[in-house]
Design an enzyme around this catalytic site. Sequence first.
Site, mmCIF file in Angstrom:
data_model
loop_
_atom_site.group_PDB
_atom_site.id
_atom_site.type_symbol
_atom_site.label_atom_id
_atom_site.label_comp_id
_atom_site.label_asym_id
_atom_site.label_seq_id
_atom_site.Cartn_x
_atom_site.Cartn_y
_atom_site.Cartn_z
ATOM 1 C CG HIS A 1 -1.902 1.043 1.353
ATOM 2 N ND1 HIS A 1 -2.174 1.702 2.528
ATOM 3 C CD2 HIS A 1 -2.741 1.562 0.430
ATOM 4 C CE1 HIS A 1 -3.156 2.578 2.328
ATOM 5 N NE2 HIS A 1 -3.518 2.524 1.057
ATOM 6 C CG HIS B 1 -3.521 9.618 0.348
ATOM 7 N ND1 HIS B 1 -4.423 10.355 1.083
ATOM 8 C CD2 HIS B 1 -4.095 8.396 0.202
ATOM 9 C CE1 HIS B 1 -5.483 9.622 1.360
ATOM 10 N NE2 HIS B 1 -5.309 8.428 0.843
HETATM 11 O O1 G3P Z 1 -6.261 1.824 -3.371
HETATM 12 C C1 G3P Z 1 -6.622 1.353 -2.123
HETATM 13 C C2 G3P Z 1 -6.426 2.356 -1.023
HETATM 14 O O2 G3P Z 1 -5.209 3.010 -1.203
HETATM 15 C C3 G3P Z 1 -7.538 3.347 -0.972
HETATM 16 O O3 G3P Z 1 -7.465 4.204 0.119
HETATM 17 O O4 G3P Z 1 -7.028 6.404 1.094
HETATM 18 O O5 G3P Z 1 -5.260 4.659 1.161
HETATM 19 O O6 G3P Z 1 -5.840 5.784 -0.988
HETATM 20 P P1 G3P Z 1 -6.347 5.309 0.350
HETATM 21 MG MG MG Z 2 -4.575 4.664 -2.353
#
Ligand code: G3P
Ligand code: MG
Length: 266
Positions: A18, A60
């Site tokens: 992630h 992000h």
């Molecule tokens: O793509 C999955 C996840 O990254 C979505 O949530 O807020 O971490 O971008 P976020």
């Molecule tokens: Mg994400």
Amino acid sequence: MTAPPTLPAWPYPRWIAHRGAGLLAPENTLAAFRLGASLGYRMFECDVKLSSDDVPFLLHDDTLERTTSPGTGVPQDGPPHDAIAGAQPWRQLATRDAGQWHSSAYAGEAMPTLAQITRFCRAGGHCLNIEIKPTTGTALHTGAVVAAQAHSLWHGAPVAPLLSSFEVEALQGARLSAPSLPRALLLDTLWEGWLQAALDLHCVALVCNYTLWTPQTVAQAKAAGLRCLSYTVNDEAAAAQLVAWGTEGIITDRVDHFRPDAPLAT
Ligand code: G3P
Ligand code: MG
């Protein structure tokens, strides 16, 4: 009961780091990708938006505040700390320090462009999940530009990047500009019409908050020909359950705990 359709082979690894591998290293930076790769990860998720001059880069949030600070030698016309990143040209964004906020070991780490991250992934044979994360109000344009550039950057690669977004308009833009790239709808809730929306966008997968998956929702998605991926799974029992339900992908922060090559301890 009708058997679910036979789907073409799924080309992506189950385990996906992630935000690069953005807990132990600063999220959405090359350093995070390097760390994830060193721990055996072969697929990465990252968040991509556009600068004001349409350079796709990794960040992000809408603003620079949480994950960047002014770099050394920051130009006088550099963006203020709480600026909307997407309102700044890339030459200004490129001067920001995206590592110091995390820890001094990463001071000087820059926000990477999609082109830089693609070079890293292609050189190492890694797969990429590009989450299109538009600056508020720019979804269609961001989807179109990110997908077009991803299409060109990944030309000839054995496995295409998977484009995902929470925003239907971003995926519409992606479909218009690069229809051949696989798309996935991200879901944090099962809003009215979620399954039909994914089908209308010709998605290949749903990427859900993992708490939305149940044997029923997995069966619904599979019956519609969609693969089932989850974010952000940091709990071992939850991961084991998702595997047992036959889902295909797990996005995790815990790259030091979940080893892609080792079986889950159940
Ligand atoms: O793509 C999955 C996840 O990254 C979505 O949530 O807020 O971490 O971008 P976020
Ligand atoms: Mg994400």
